[in-house]
Design a protein around this motif. Structure first.
Motif, short mmCIF file in Angstrom:
data_model
loop_
_atom_site.label_atom_id
_atom_site.label_comp_id
_atom_site.label_asym_id
_atom_site.label_seq_id
_atom_site.Cartn_x
_atom_site.Cartn_y
_atom_site.Cartn_z
N GLY A 78 -10.88 -6.51 -39.38
CA GLY A 78 -12.30 -7.35 -38.62
C GLY A 78 -12.60 -8.14 -39.79
N ARG A 79 -12.58 -7.38 -41.24
CA ARG A 79 -13.45 -8.19 -42.14
C ARG A 79 -12.95 -8.87 -42.85
NH1 ARG A 79 -13.05 -4.90 -48.01
NH2 ARG A 79 -12.95 -6.73 -49.77
N ALA A 80 -11.20 -9.20 -42.61
CA ALA A 80 -10.66 -9.79 -43.23
C ALA A 80 -10.54 -11.68 -42.13
CB ALA A 80 -9.13 -9.17 -43.01
N TYR A 81 -10.88 -11.23 -40.99
CA TYR A 81 -11.10 -11.66 -39.74
C TYR A 81 -11.98 -12.98 -40.13
CZ TYR A 81 -6.62 -11.40 -37.32
OH TYR A 81 -4.88 -11.24 -37.57
N TYR A 82 -12.83 -11.82 -40.32
CA TYR A 82 -13.93 -12.94 -40.31
C TYR A 82 -14.01 -13.43 -41.77
CZ TYR A 82 -19.63 -13.43 -40.32
OH TYR A 82 -21.17 -13.98 -40.70
N GLU A 83 -13.76 -12.85 -43.11
CA GLU A 83 -13.32 -14.03 -44.17
C GLU A 83 -12.40 -15.23 -44.66
OE1 GLU A 83 -13.32 -10.81 -46.78
OE2 GLU A 83 -15.47 -9.95 -46.73
N GLY A 84 -11.36 -14.85 -43.12
CA GLY A 84 -10.92 -15.84 -43.05
C GLY A 84 -9.87 -15.08 -44.49
N CYS A 85 -9.31 -14.35 -44.87
CA CYS A 85 -8.94 -14.05 -45.89
C CYS A 85 -7.87 -13.12 -45.90
CB CYS A 85 -9.46 -13.22 -47.01
SG CYS A 85 -9.59 -12.99 -48.55
N GLY A 86 -6.32 -14.39 -46.07
CA GLY A 86 -5.17 -13.41 -45.89
C GLY A 86 -4.57 -13.41 -43.86
N VAL A 87 -5.61 -14.34 -43.36
CA VAL A 87 -5.78 -14.45 -42.17
C VAL A 87 -6.63 -15.74 -41.82
CG1 VAL A 87 -4.95 -12.55 -40.70
CG2 VAL A 87 -7.06 -13.04 -41.17
N LYS A 88 -5.64 -16.26 -40.29
CA LYS A 88 -6.76 -17.35 -40.18
C LYS A 88 -7.83 -16.61 -39.99
CE LYS A 88 -6.82 -21.66 -36.94
NZ LYS A 88 -6.68 -22.46 -35.87
N GLN A 89 -8.93 -17.40 -39.69
CA GLN A 89 -11.08 -17.38 -39.63
C GLN A 89 -11.36 -17.79 -38.69
OE1 GLN A 89 -13.87 -18.41 -38.68
NE2 GLN A 89 -14.90 -16.67 -38.59
N SER A 90 -11.67 -16.17 -38.34
CA SER A 90 -11.92 -16.07 -36.93
C SER A 90 -13.27 -15.30 -36.35
CB SER A 90 -10.51 -15.78 -35.80
OG SER A 90 -10.34 -15.20 -34.30
N THR A 91 -14.40 -15.11 -35.92
CA THR A 91 -14.53 -14.65 -35.92
C THR A 91 -15.06 -13.48 -34.71
OG1 THR A 91 -16.91 -15.75 -36.43
CG2 THR A 91 -17.88 -14.18 -35.17
N GLU A 92 -14.53 -14.72 -33.54
CA GLU A 92 -14.25 -13.43 -31.97
C GLU A 92 -13.39 -12.66 -32.50
OE1 GLU A 92 -14.03 -16.97 -32.47
OE2 GLU A 92 -15.51 -17.82 -31.54
N GLU A 93 -11.91 -12.61 -33.54
CA GLU A 93 -11.03 -11.50 -33.47
C GLU A 93 -11.60 -10.61 -34.06
OE1 GLU A 93 -7.48 -9.62 -33.03
OE2 GLU A 93 -8.17 -11.08 -31.96
N ALA A 94 -12.68 -10.70 -35.59
CA ALA A 94 -14.05 -10.26 -36.27
C ALA A 94 -14.37 -9.30 -35.47
CB ALA A 94 -14.05 -10.59 -36.88
N SER A 122 -26.72 -10.68 -34.73
CA SER A 122 -28.07 -11.14 -35.42
C SER A 122 -27.88 -13.03 -35.70
CB SER A 122 -28.24 -10.23 -36.42
OG SER A 122 -28.32 -8.73 -36.04
N VAL A 123 -27.04 -12.87 -36.55
CA VAL A 123 -27.35 -14.34 -37.73
C VAL A 123 -26.64 -15.35 -36.75
CG1 VAL A 123 -28.25 -12.95 -39.52
CG2 VAL A 123 -25.14 -13.18 -38.69
N SER A 124 -24.93 -14.98 -36.17
CA SER A 124 -23.49 -15.59 -36.14
C SER A 124 -24.04 -16.31 -35.10
CB SER A 124 -23.46 -14.85 -35.59
OG SER A 124 -22.79 -14.75 -34.83
N VAL A 125 -22.83 -17.21 -34.52
CA VAL A 125 -22.35 -18.16 -33.63
C VAL A 125 -22.64 -17.04 -32.73
CG1 VAL A 125 -21.23 -19.68 -34.75
CG2 VAL A 125 -20.23 -17.80 -33.28
N LEU A 126 -22.37 -15.79 -32.27
CA LEU A 126 -22.06 -15.70 -30.92
C LEU A 126 -23.48 -14.39 -30.98
CD1 LEU A 126 -19.10 -13.53 -32.15
CD2 LEU A 126 -19.08 -14.52 -30.41
N LYS A 127 -24.31 -15.13 -31.40
CA LYS A 127 -26.28 -14.60 -31.83
C LYS A 127 -26.62 -13.86 -30.32
CE LYS A 127 -30.86 -15.02 -33.90
NZ LYS A 127 -31.69 -16.03 -34.47
N ASP A 128 -27.04 -12.01 -30.30
CA ASP A 128 -27.53 -12.07 -28.95
C ASP A 128 -28.47 -10.91 -29.48
OD1 ASP A 128 -28.15 -9.65 -27.35
OD2 ASP A 128 -26.37 -10.43 -26.16
N LEU A 129 -29.69 -10.51 -30.19
CA LEU A 129 -30.11 -9.86 -30.68
C LEU A 129 -30.43 -8.37 -29.58
CD1 LEU A 129 -33.57 -11.87 -31.46
CD2 LEU A 129 -31.13 -11.57 -32.70
#
Length: 206
Positions: A78-94, A122-129
């Motif tokens: 999840g960290r790799a996908y969120y950072e886009g490091c080693g894989v294509k960045q994807s917040t949804e996959e993270a 709290s902070v991303s495009v998926l924001k849902d408090l």
């Protein structure tokens, strides 16, 4: 394996890497350590793609020996996908991987993933408090210090939950006592705004 991990903890990364590679085909713990080392460049040139492959092997393995490492592997993926490091960045996959790692708040799962989901919502495009509050509550209940401070702030300002100053101060004070600078800062602000200057100074001195 214990001796090899001692090499790792002693900072002898190159030697640890060599020894882990000798047993990676038969030992999932070695495979996990190699994934971390390649991803972060410990004892070898940084190679996040290779690190990701090791984590995927663990996460999608049917071997019983891999079961206890799946939560950690899912968190790292999840960290790799969120950072886009080693894989294509994807917040949804993270998010998907961190939800696997968090395992509905299971205290034996990845508490890091539970806390990270609280931050994500709290902070991303998926924001849902409301989701953020839920995951910070789960992580806090499992001993996570960062989520305890975050919960205090959410109670204090009514974010994802009805405002509750008593609960806010309980969370913030305990987190501050445990050394959370984030919580200490919010306590200083809280006391200062209410003109409790000596208390604010006492907290600030920490």
């Amino acid at each position: 394996l214990v001796i090899v991990e001692l090499l790792l903890f002693s900072g002898l990364y190159e030697e640890a890497l060599i020894q882990f590679e000798k047993i990676e085909d038969t030992d999932f713990q070695a495979m996990y350590q190699l994934g971390v080392m390649h991803y972060d460049g410990l004892g070898t040139k940084e190679d996040p793609e290779r690190g990701v492959e090791y984590m995927k092997k663990i996460l999608y393995s049917d071997a019983p020996e891999a079961r206890h490492l799946k939560f950690a592997a899912a968190y790292n993926l999840g960290r790799a996908y969120y950072e886009g490091c080693g894989v294509k960045q994807s917040t949804e996959e993270a998010e998907r991987l961190w939800l696997i790692a968090a395992d509905h708040g299971n205290p034996k799962a990845s508490v890091k993933a539970q806390s990270t989901l609280g931050m994500l919502y709290s902070v991303s495009v998926l924001k849902d408090l409301k989701k953020a509050f839920f995951w910070h509550s789960e992580a806090c209940g499992n001993g996570n210090l960062e989520s305890q401070g975050a919960l205090g702030v959410m109670y204090l300002y009514g974010q994802g939950i009805r405002r509750n100053t008593k609960s806010a101060l309980e969370c913030l004070r305990e987190a501050a006592e445990r050394g959370n600078i984030y919580a200490q800062g919010h306590l200083v602000e809280y006391y200062y705004n209410r003109k409790f200057y000596s208390t604010a100074v006492a907290v600030a001195k920490r």
